[in-house]
Design an enzyme around this catalytic site. Structure first.
Site, short mmCIF file in Angstrom:
data_model
loop_
_atom_site.label_atom_id
_atom_site.label_comp_id
_atom_site.label_asym_id
_atom_site.label_seq_id
_atom_site.Cartn_x
_atom_site.Cartn_y
_atom_site.Cartn_z
N ARG A 70 33.76 68.67 34.11
CA ARG A 70 32.68 68.61 33.12
C ARG A 70 31.39 69.17 33.71
O ARG A 70 30.59 69.78 33.01
CB ARG A 70 32.52 67.17 32.63
CG ARG A 70 33.80 66.72 31.96
CD ARG A 70 33.69 65.68 30.95
NE ARG A 70 32.49 65.47 30.28
CZ ARG A 70 31.95 64.27 30.09
NH1 ARG A 70 32.57 63.20 30.53
NH2 ARG A 70 30.83 64.14 29.42
N GLN A 101 20.97 61.08 25.01
CA GLN A 101 22.16 60.36 25.49
C GLN A 101 22.99 61.31 26.35
O GLN A 101 23.98 60.89 26.94
CB GLN A 101 23.00 59.90 24.30
CG GLN A 101 22.29 58.93 23.39
CD GLN A 101 23.06 58.74 22.08
OE1 GLN A 101 23.98 57.92 22.02
NE2 GLN A 101 22.70 59.48 21.07
N HIS A 119 21.91 57.74 29.29
CA HIS A 119 23.26 57.57 29.85
C HIS A 119 23.42 58.28 31.19
O HIS A 119 24.53 58.65 31.57
CB HIS A 119 24.32 58.03 28.84
CG HIS A 119 24.36 57.17 27.61
ND1 HIS A 119 24.88 57.57 26.39
CD2 HIS A 119 23.91 55.90 27.40
CE1 HIS A 119 24.76 56.60 25.51
NE2 HIS A 119 24.18 55.57 26.08
N GLY A 195 22.35 65.40 16.30
CA GLY A 195 23.69 65.52 16.86
C GLY A 195 24.23 64.28 17.54
O GLY A 195 24.83 64.38 18.60
C1 BJW Z 1 26.50 68.26 15.50
C2 BJW Z 1 26.93 69.49 15.94
C3 BJW Z 1 26.01 70.52 15.85
C4 BJW Z 1 28.54 68.17 16.23
N1 BJW Z 1 24.80 70.28 15.36
N2 BJW Z 1 25.30 68.04 15.00
C5 BJW Z 1 28.58 45.78 20.27
C6 BJW Z 1 29.88 45.67 19.79
C7 BJW Z 1 30.96 46.25 20.47
C8 BJW Z 1 30.76 46.96 21.65
C9 BJW Z 1 29.47 47.07 22.09
C10 BJW Z 1 28.41 46.49 21.43
N3 BJW Z 1 27.28 46.76 22.14
C11 BJW Z 1 27.60 47.50 23.21
C12 BJW Z 1 28.93 47.69 23.19
C13 BJW Z 1 29.74 48.42 24.16
C14 BJW Z 1 29.47 49.91 24.14
C15 BJW Z 1 29.46 50.45 22.70
O1 BJW Z 1 28.44 50.73 22.11
N4 BJW Z 1 30.63 50.66 22.15
C16 BJW Z 1 30.73 51.16 20.78
C17 BJW Z 1 31.48 52.50 20.81
C18 BJW Z 1 31.35 50.10 19.94
N5 BJW Z 1 28.22 50.18 24.82
C19 BJW Z 1 28.17 50.16 26.14
O2 BJW Z 1 29.14 49.88 26.81
C20 BJW Z 1 26.83 50.48 26.79
N6 BJW Z 1 26.51 49.45 27.72
C21 BJW Z 1 26.24 48.21 27.35
O3 BJW Z 1 26.13 47.91 26.18
O4 BJW Z 1 26.08 47.33 28.39
C22 BJW Z 1 26.04 45.92 28.08
C23 BJW Z 1 27.47 45.39 28.06
C24 BJW Z 1 28.03 44.89 29.22
C25 BJW Z 1 29.35 44.40 29.18
C26 BJW Z 1 30.09 44.43 28.00
C27 BJW Z 1 29.53 44.99 26.84
C28 BJW Z 1 28.20 45.47 26.86
C29 BJW Z 1 26.93 51.75 27.62
C30 BJW Z 1 27.24 52.95 26.78
C31 BJW Z 1 27.50 54.16 27.69
C32 BJW Z 1 28.02 55.35 26.89
N7 BJW Z 1 28.61 56.28 27.78
C33 BJW Z 1 29.09 57.54 27.24
C34 BJW Z 1 29.76 58.35 28.38
C35 BJW Z 1 28.71 58.90 29.34
C36 BJW Z 1 29.32 59.59 30.48
C37 BJW Z 1 30.18 60.76 30.07
O5 BJW Z 1 29.73 61.66 29.33
O6 BJW Z 1 31.33 60.82 30.49
O7 BJW Z 1 27.99 58.27 26.67
S1 BJW Z 1 30.19 57.33 25.87
C38 BJW Z 1 29.65 58.75 24.99
O8 BJW Z 1 29.10 58.35 23.70
C39 BJW Z 1 28.48 59.32 25.80
C40 BJW Z 1 27.48 59.65 24.72
O9 BJW Z 1 26.17 59.73 25.25
C41 BJW Z 1 27.68 58.55 23.72
C42 BJW Z 1 27.18 58.89 22.32
O10 BJW Z 1 27.91 59.94 21.77
P1 BJW Z 1 27.19 61.03 20.87
O11 BJW Z 1 26.22 61.79 21.70
O12 BJW Z 1 26.68 60.40 19.65
O13 BJW Z 1 28.40 62.03 20.59
P2 BJW Z 1 29.54 61.94 19.46
O14 BJW Z 1 30.65 62.83 19.88
O15 BJW Z 1 29.88 60.54 19.14
O16 BJW Z 1 28.84 62.53 18.15
C43 BJW Z 1 28.48 63.90 18.03
C44 BJW Z 1 27.72 64.05 16.74
O17 BJW Z 1 27.20 65.37 16.69
C45 BJW Z 1 28.58 63.87 15.48
O18 BJW Z 1 27.85 63.08 14.54
C46 BJW Z 1 28.76 65.29 14.94
O19 BJW Z 1 28.83 65.33 13.52
C47 BJW Z 1 27.49 65.94 15.43
N8 BJW Z 1 27.59 67.37 15.68
N9 BJW Z 1 28.25 69.36 16.37
C48 BJW Z 1 24.50 69.01 14.93
N10 BJW Z 1 26.36 71.78 16.23
#
Ligand code: BJW
Ligand code: ZN
Length: 254
Positions: A70, A101, A119, A195
């Site tokens: 990556r 993010q 992140h 995005g």
């Molecule tokens: C376009 C386009 C174009 C396409 N133009 N648009 C409550 C309930 C249940 C679980 C949880 C909760 N609270 C927290 C959690 C756990 C979890 C969480 O949220 N899970 C959910 C999925 C349910 N959160 C965490 O674990 C966080 N930590 C935390 O809460 O700690 C406390 C804790 C401790 C112990 C237990 C539980 C909680 C940490 C989150 C870390 C996220 N990490 C990642 C990976 C990073 C490293 C890596 O890259 O490998 O971060 S996951 C991944 O998702 C990455 C991103 O930053 C993140 C968000 O994704 P993003 O950027 O939104 O991308 P996509 O693909 O989802 O969306 C793309 C969008 O673009 C789409 O809408 C398309 O339509 C659009 N698009 N092309 C414009 N050209």
């Protein structure tokens, strides 16, 4: 008045603007998103096997190889018109902050000086055991193929394994980044969310916080990701098309 004109009108009156970006803004630079059904990283890969501390403990070579791959994608990518529009708006005199993010550095390379990385960043490496930064030589960061297993280098102080400086699931966000983001969002006039699917918390709470603080939220996304408030404007389309168009509507030169 169409949505684009309405957004331009709101921006014309605004002083403090916060961009909140996700993987979609870098998609047109060739970096895959996570959740897009066909092209997203997770269409092919299981995040629980690659993007958690447990996954790293279980198979460090698989996870390290995945992040080297990556990292290579990011180093060959270039910022696109969406990234450049953000710096153009700042150059035109608006008070612009960026909270991302994303773990790439495309905002920085498009000329934004201060970027809050909620992140973490792919370009920094730290020790899995003692968390101290680790400096690596370029040859330790090269990879030949996707899926290659690469044993992570070791920390010179505690012999722990090197890991990428990103935030995995169930890990806390860097506290200073989170506090700065909350401060910016609570005092902005407009938040432009670009995005992001808005499903990963706590980052996903930021647009709602902005709405509660009486800001307008403009979404730029291929899909309707609005939250149902009357303080939102949804601009459907790609970041690299919509953001330059928005700037043209505002009369900002590219
Ligand atoms: C376009 C386009 C174009 C396409 N133009 N648009 C409550 C309930 C249940 C679980 C949880 C909760 N609270 C927290 C959690 C756990 C979890 C969480 O949220 N899970 C959910 C999925 C349910 N959160 C965490 O674990 C966080 N930590 C935390 O809460 O700690 C406390 C804790 C401790 C112990 C237990 C539980 C909680 C940490 C989150 C870390 C996220 N990490 C990642 C990976 C990073 C490293 C890596 O890259 O490998 O971060 S996951 C991944 O998702 C990455 C991103 O930053 C993140 C968000 O994704 P993003 O950027 O939104 O991308 P996509 O693909 O989802 O969306 C793309 C969008 O673009 C789409 O809408 C398309 O339509 C659009 N698009 N092309 C414009 N050209
Ligand atoms: Zn160490």
């Amino acid at each position: 008045m169409n949505h684009m004109q309405k957004a331009a009108e709101v921006l014309a009156e605004a002083r403090r603007i916060v961009f909140f970006t996700g993987a979609g803004i870098s998609a047109e630079s060739g970096i895959p998103t996570f959740r897009d059904k066909l092209t997203g990283l997770w269409a092919k890969h299981d995040p629980e096997r690659l993007e958690t501390a447990d996954a790293f403990r279980e198979n460090p070579a698989l996870v390290w190889g995945w992040y080297l791959w990556r990292r290579r994608q990011v180093t060959v990518a270039q910022p696109n018109a969406g990234h450049h529009s953000i710096s153009n708006l700042a150059d035109a005199g608006w008070d612009v902050s960026v909270i991302t993010q994303n773990i790439d550095d495309l905002h920085e390379r498009a000329g934004v000086d201060v970027v809050i990385h909620l992140h973490g960043t792919l370009l920094k490496v730290k020790c899995f055991a003692c968390h101290r930064p680790i400096a690596l030589e370029p040859e330790q960061l090269s990879i030949s193929t996707e899926g290659e297993l690469v044993e992570p280098p070791r920390c010179s102080r505690c012999n722990g394994r090197a890991r990428p400086g990103v935030v995995w699931f169930r890990e806390n966000l860097p506290e200073d980044a989170w506090l700065s983001a909350v401060r910016l969002v609570s005092t902005c006039d407009v938040l432009i969310s670009v995005g992001t699917s808005g499903v990963v918390r706590p980052a996903a709470d930021l647009p709602e916080m902005a709405i509660r603080a009486n800001a307008t939220v403009i979404h730029v996304n291929l899909e309707d990701v609005s939250l149902g408030s009357d303080r939102e404007i949804m601009l459907l389309g790609s970041a690299a098309q919509v953001l330059p168009e928005l700037l043209r509507c505002l009369g900002v030169r590219e």
